[in-house]
Design an enzyme around this catalytic site. Structure first.
Site, PDB file in Angstrom:
ATOM      1  N   GLU A   1       0.828  -1.222   0.000  1.00 22.55           N
ATOM      2  CA  GLU A   1       0.000   0.000   0.000  1.00 22.55           C
ATOM      3  C   GLU A   1       0.858   1.267   0.000  1.00 22.55           C
ATOM      4  OE1 GLU A   1      -3.967  -1.591   2.275  1.00 22.55           O
ATOM      5  OE2 GLU A   1      -2.379  -0.803   3.550  1.00 22.55           O
TER       6      GLU A   1
ATOM      7  N   CYS B   1     -11.070  -0.200   7.452  1.00 21.74           N
ATOM      8  CA  CYS B   1     -10.541   1.088   7.895  1.00 21.74           C
ATOM      9  C   CYS B   1     -11.169   2.257   7.146  1.00 21.74           C
ATOM     10  CB  CYS B   1      -9.023   1.122   7.747  1.00 21.74           C
ATOM     11  SG  CYS B   1      -8.433   0.659   6.094  1.00 21.74           S
TER      12      CYS B   1
END
Length: 650
Positions: free
Chosen positions: A317, A410
């Site tokens: 990421e 998230c």
């Protein structure tokens, strides 16, 4: 209604910060009011149900039961990730900002029930993370992956929001006990002299200092920021994982003050820099401020998508190399866009410069908002700028398909908290008066001047500002941001044109304002084609359609006969046209242009031809329809692309 400083960033009176969030900021109509209404009535309202189904709330109940039953461990942790407590905290923060804006008895009851559950789960020594309390291991033994300080940061931010929205210290007391526990464990000469694998606690500790005036919270934030970059997580941090992500992932590769580029996990990097900006504001640390300017410049000039999104690599990421910005393989996590807004807003406050709010605007309307479905119930974790109609993606969170919730959830509650707190990012006050950073119909004010803004932004560039109150005598300054995308604008005061040009993005009107005075800003916003610099290899020979702050895309659902956007090139010589479509995607302005279909023999066989050979074409033109990128993927599967190959450049 609590409209006074009910926002996530509140610099102290002694902060070295030329701008401060406006005391009054209320969005009352238009584009963002509608998005916030859906957030409140759907996303936030259904949040507890989502958290219940995912096991997040059950974990807190189990931890509370563990305390009351004298150490008997109840059934284990529900879920796949140590950091799932943070989803509860983010929803709670969002709910509190919403309550500060619009009182709601049902939501308030949900909030207080969750606050009570969190308080009941906290250990006597102040520690609170249900994963480790429910048998996941010993606390503070997995600093890389454990996310204990990360979750603590989100708890603190939720507690600050609860305190500022309700005036209650109930959750703030929980956060302070946990902060005290952390302070007893971390630091020179204490049990641990290292950092968390995921920055977040730093910005939270600064805000806790701003709320309580306890200097030790600021000092601990400084310690965590300064401890970064010394390799304390490079050994053993990958326990239980097949691959070691390396120190860049943990933000432990280079001290912040020495760093020359943003790197590693995008969300981690930007949460860290947001905390560092808060610290610089409160301490006047010039070296840290210079580093933050340098790192923001690197991010914007080499690692930001046209949508404002950041983080090009699926692998860890992370930010990629400079100019590594592939459209189809863009990771562009929704949380990274949110983190970018947090960092840029703090830089706007720290420096007073309009360019930071330019990026906030671009990111809000595009890279961030694309992550939230129009229905308020579906989400994107990743936000590519090109999606093939015949994609072979594997199921999972990191796919370009709207999903009701994620295993790693998230993003949804993070979107909720930014939308709920959005008015906070619209206006500031400073020594030179009231500044309007973002344009939304509503009321804004501070330091003796209150104005009412009326606008149909982003569909129309007219912004009308009417003075409601002017309580101080003498000249005052009203400052309006001219967006970087705007090349033509006019400004009028009470109908008379005001001469002069914007200075570094700001238009200033100094006048002895009285109630009823009107300032009118006209921003020209024709549809335009944008090209990337030559070092952005992935989109050479392509252009993106933009209008005002919005990035547009071709989506298969809008093209004649369901034409695949990959099967057409755009003719840049035909002017783009704009028309209003109230019934399309919640009401949008669409942009139309002309494209060319490739010759039949170009769609199959060898996909290359000699340079200089005549470009094969069928002679058939087709009308293309572009819609705002933020609204894509709300009508089922199909191809989409932002960057369009240009006819004649082959």
């Amino acid at each position: 209604m609590n409209t006074v400083f009910a926002g996530p960033v509140r610099p102290t009176p002694g902060a070295v910060s030329p701008l401060r969030p406006a005391a009054l900021a209320r969005v009352e109509g238009g584009f963002w009011a509608e998005r916030r209404r859906i957030n409140a009535e759907v996303s936030l309202a259904e949040g507890p149900e989502r958290l219940e189904a995912a096991g997040n709330l059950a974990n807190f109940r189990a931890a509370a039961l563990l305390r009351t039953e004298g150490g008997t461990v109840p059934p284990g942790f529900a879920g796949d990730f140590q950091f799932q407590d943070s989803d509860v905290y983010k929803w709670l923060e969002a709910a509190c900002w919403q309550l500060a804006d619009s009182p709601d008895d049902e939501l308030a009851a949900e909030v207080e029930a969750v606050v009570a559950l969190i308080a009941a789960a906290q250990r006597e020594d102040g520690y609170l993370q249900t994963y480790y309390q429910l048998g996941g291991g010993e606390p503070w033994t997995e600093l890389g992956w454990g996310h204990e300080l990360y979750c603590a940061g989100h708890l603190i931010q939720a507690a600050v929001a609860h305190h500022r929205a309700t005036g209650s210290d109930r959750l703030l007391a929980v956060a302070r006990r946990f902060a005290d526990h952390i302070d007893s464990v971390f630091g020179p000469g204490k049990q641990l002299d290292t950092v968390c694998g995921h920055p977040e606690v730093e910005t939270a500790l600064v805000e806790l200092y701003r709320t309580t005036s306890e200097r030790r919270h600021l000092d601990l934030a400084r310690h965590f920021i300064d401890r970064r970059g010394h390799g304390t997580l490079s050994s053993g941090a990958d326990r239980g994982h097949d691959r070691d992500p390396g120190p860049e992932f943990w933000q432990d590769h280079t001290p912040v003050r020495e760093a020359t580029e943003v790197a590693g996990h995008a969300v981690r990097q930007l949460y860290l820099l947001a905390g560092a900006a808060d610290l610089a504001a409160e301490t006047g640390d010039r070296q840290l401020r210079a580093a933050l300017v340098r790192l923001w410049d690197d991010m914007v000039t080499t690692k930001t998508y046209v949508s404002g999104a950041v983080g090009s690599r699926h692998d860890w990421e992370s930010f990629g190399d400079a100019h590594e910005l592939p459209a189809d393989r863009a990771y562009a996590e929704t949380c990274a866009a949110i983190a970018s807004v947090h960092f840029s807003w703090r830089m706007a406050l720290l420096t007073g410069e309009a360019r930071y709010s330019d990026l906030v605007e671009r990111t809000l309307f595009n890279g961030f908002l694309a992550g939230a479905g129009l229905d308020g119930r579906t989400w994107l974790y990743v936000n590519p700028l090109h999606h093939r109609a015949r994609s072979h993606e594997r199921p999972g969170d990191q796919t370009a398909h709207r999903t009701p919730w994620f295993r790693c959830a998230c993003c949804p509650p993070n979107v909720m908290r930014l939308l709920a707190s959005l008015p906070h990012y619209t206006a500031t006050t400073g020594d030179d008066g009231l500044h309007l950073h973002q344009y939304a119909t509503g009321v804004y004010g501070g330091d003796g001047l209150t104005v009412r803004v009326t606008t149909d932004y982003p569909w129309d560039g007219t912004v009308t500002v009417t003075v409601d109150e002017a309580t101080l005598t003498g000249p005052k300054t009203l400052t309006l941001r001219v967006p970087a995308w705007c090349t033509r604008y006019t400004l009028a005061l009470n109908g008379a044109v005001v001469e002069g040009r914007a200075e570094s993005g700001w238009l200033r009107v100094t006048h002895a304002f009285v109630p009823g005075d009107t300032v009118r800003l006209e921003l020209a916003m024709p549809a335009r084609l944008t090209v990337a610099g030559p070092r952005v290899d992935a989109v050479r020979g392509c252009a993106a359609i933009e209008r005002g702050p919005l990035v547009y895309c071709l989506e298969q659902a809008d093209q004649p006969g369901g034409l695949d956007p990959d099967d057409v090139v755009l003719d840049p010589g035909v002017p783009l046209t704009v028309d209003r479509q109230p019934g399309l995607l919640g009401g949008v302005d669409r942009v139309s242009g002309v494209g060319r279909l490739p010759a039949t023999d170009e769609r199959a066989g060898w996909p290359y031809r000699p340079l200089g050979a005549e470009e094969p074409r069928s002679g058939e033109d087709v009308r293309l329809t572009a819609v705002p990128y933020y609204a894509w993927a709300n009508r089922g599967a199909g191809g989409m692309r932002v960057w369009l190959p240009l006819a004649g450049l082959g």
